[in-house]
Design an enzyme around this catalytic site. Structure first.
Site, short mmCIF file in Angstrom:
data_model
loop_
_atom_site.label_atom_id
_atom_site.label_comp_id
_atom_site.label_asym_id
_atom_site.label_seq_id
_atom_site.Cartn_x
_atom_site.Cartn_y
_atom_site.Cartn_z
N HIS A 55 -5.48 8.42 6.28
CA HIS A 55 -5.17 7.15 6.96
C HIS A 55 -3.85 7.14 7.73
O HIS A 55 -3.61 6.25 8.54
CB HIS A 55 -5.13 5.99 5.96
N ASP A 66 0.81 -1.22 0.00
CA ASP A 66 0.00 0.00 0.00
C ASP A 66 0.84 1.27 0.00
O ASP A 66 0.48 2.25 -0.64
CB ASP A 66 -0.90 0.04 1.25
N TYR A 87 -10.30 6.29 -7.31
CA TYR A 87 -9.44 5.44 -8.13
C TYR A 87 -9.96 5.23 -9.55
O TYR A 87 -9.35 4.52 -10.33
CB TYR A 87 -9.17 4.13 -7.37
N ASP A 131 -14.90 10.26 2.11
CA ASP A 131 -14.18 9.19 1.42
C ASP A 131 -14.90 7.87 1.72
O ASP A 131 -15.47 7.70 2.79
CB ASP A 131 -12.75 9.15 1.98
#
Ligand code: ZN
Ligand code: ZN
Length: 383
Positions: free
Chosen positions: A132, A90, A301, A168
Site C-alpha cells: 500500500h 494505520d 490479521y 491480499d
C-alpha cells in the site's frame, strides 16, 4: 520440479512493529518460520539473511523528501508527519522505522538477487509485501513499498518483464499505481471489492494509462466469497493473464487476509485457497519464467491460526511442489500456545468452524463470474 528455494529471514524483521495494539504484527513471520522448522521443511542452509536496502534503492520508487521524513519521523511536527501519512492510526511512528522498513525492502531485493543470479530457483520474503505504500506517503500499515521497489530494481538491473500477482484481500494499489503507465510490468490484484474496504480502489475498469494501458488487471470480488468461486476466479484470470503477458519473472504478494477468520476483511476463504494460491504461481513460473518466482508476505490479521499455516504452505510448495497435509507439529503448538490467546490449529487443513453457511452464495458466485468475464475480455482483446 524445483528443490533449491531460498527463505529470507532474520530477527531484524521483528523491528517492524507499530505498537502492541496494532493489528499488523511481524511475529507472524517467526511463527511461520518455526512451524516450518518443526515440520522438518526448513533448515539453516535454506535461510538467507536480508540486507538493508540503501536509500538509493528505496529512492527507485519513493521520493527523497518522503525517505527523509521517515528517517526523521520522531522530530516531525504533526502536520508534517500527516502530509507523509505518518503518525496516523494505520501507520503510527515507531522507533527505528526507517531501519525496520529498509530490512523489509532489502529482504525482497535479496530474494530478487538470489533468483536472478541463479543461486536459487525461487525465493520467499515473508517480511515483505507492503503493497500500500505510495511514492510519497505511508498507507495501510506500509512504510516502504518493497514490491514496487523490487520491480523497479528488476527493471533497472535485469531488464525483465515482471508479472505482479497480489492475492491480499486488499487491493494492491501502491504497486498498481507505480507501474500504471508501464507496459513492461503487468499487475493483477484479486481482492475484496473496495466498496466498503480500504483502499477503495481496484475496480475492474482500472486498466492502466498511456503505454501501460491494458497491463493492469483487477478482480474486486464480493464480500463473503468462498473457496470455490475465489479459486475459479484466481486460476482462470492468472492463467489467461500469464498467457497474454508472457512474463520473465513472477512476483507474488501473499497477504493471508482472505480467510473467513480474518478480523479486518469480509472474504470467506479457508486453507484451501492458501494451499492452491502458491501452487498455481509455482506452476506458471515454471511454465513461463524458467521457474523465476519471488513471493512475499503481506496482510493477514488472524496471526495465530491462519497466517503461519498459509505462509508455511508457500515454502512447502516452493520446496516440494505440494502443500503439507495432516497434523501440525505438537512441538510448535506447545511452544506458542502459552502465548496465543486462542486455540492453535491442530491440522494443516481447516475444520468445520471455517465453513459457515453463506446464504447469498449463488448471487456472489454470479457477480464474481461476470467480473471475470470482463477481465478475460480485456486479456484477449489487447495484444
Ligand atoms: Zn519449482
Ligand atoms: Zn490486506
Amino acid at each position: 520440479m524445483s528443490s533449491n528455494p531460498g527463505f529470507v529471514f532474520s530477527d531484524d524483521f521483528l523491528i517492524y512493529h507499530f505498537n502492541e495494539e496494532h493489528p499488523f504484527n511481524q511475529k507472524r513471520v517467526l511463527l511461520a518460520k518455526e512451524l516450518l522448522e518443526a515440520s522438518a521443511m526448513l533448515y539453516a542452509q535454506d535461510i538467507i539473511p536480508p540486507r538493508m536496502a540503501t536509500e538509493e534503492e528505496i529512492g527507485l520508487f519513493h521520493d527523497r523528501a518522503y525517505i527523509n521524513a521517515v528517517k526523521q519521523a520522531d522530530s516531525l511536527s504533526e502536520d508534517e508527519a500527516y502530509e507523509y501519512g505518518l503518525g496516523t492510526e494505520d501507520t503510527p511512528i515507531f522507533p527505528n522505522m526507517h531501519e525496520a522498513s529498509s530490512f523489509a525492502v532489502g529482504g525482497t531485493l535479496t530474494a530478487v538477487d538470489e533468483v536472478l543470479t541463479g543461486r536459487r530457483d525461487h525465493a520467499l520474503n515473508l517480511g515483505g509485501g507492503l503493497h500500500h505504500a505510495l511514492q510519497r506517503k505511508a498507507a495501510g500499515f506500509c512504510i516502504y513499498n518493497d514490491c514496487a521497489i523490487a520491480i523497479k530494481y528488476i527493471r533497472e538491473k535485469y531488464n525483465l518483464k515482471v508479472l505482479y500477482v497480489d492475492t491480499d484481500a486488499h487491493h494492491g494499489d501502491g504497486v498498481q499505481w507505480a507501474f500504471y503507465d508501464d507496459p513492461n510490468v503487468c499487475t493483477f490484484s484479486i481482492h475484496e471489492t473496495g466498496r466498503y474496504l480500504f483502499p477503495g480502489s481496484g475496480n475492474v475498469s482500472e486498466r492502466g494509462i498511456k503505454q501501460g494501458h491494458g497491463y493492469s488487471f483487477n478482480l474486486p470480488i464480493d464480500a463473503f466469497t468462498q473457496d470455490e468461486s475465489y479459486l475459479h476466479s484466481y486460476e482462470t484470470a492468472f492463467r489467461e493473464i500469464a498467457k497474454f503477458f508472457n512474463p520473465d519473472i513472477i512476483i507474488t504478494q501473499n497477504g493471508a487476509d482472505a480467510h473467513c477468520f480474518d478480523p479486518l476483511t469480509h472474504l470467506c476463504g479457508t486453507m484451501e485457497i492458501f494451499n492452491r494460491i502458491p501452487q498455481l504461481a509455482h506452476e506458471l513460473a515454471h511454465q513461463y519464467c524458467n521457474g523465476k518466482w519471488i513471493a512475499t508476505g503481506g496482510g493477514g490479521y488472524d496471526m495465530w491460526r491462519v497466517v503461519p499455516r498459509s505462509w508455511a504452505q508457500i515454502w512447502n510448495v516452493m520446496k516440494q511442489d505440494s502443500p503439507a497435509k495432516g497434523i501440525i507439529p505438537a512441538e510448535w503448538r506447545a511452544k506458542w500456545q502459552r502465548e496465543a490467546p486462542i486455540d492453535l490449529p491442530k491440522f494443516w487443513h481447516d475444520t468445520d468452524e471455517a465453513f459457515p453457511e453463506i446464504p447469498r452464495k449463488k448471487d456472489i458466485t454470479e457477480k464474481n463470474n461476470s467480473l471475470l468475464e470482463n477481465l478475460l475480455k480485456y486479456a484477449k482483446t489487447i495484444k
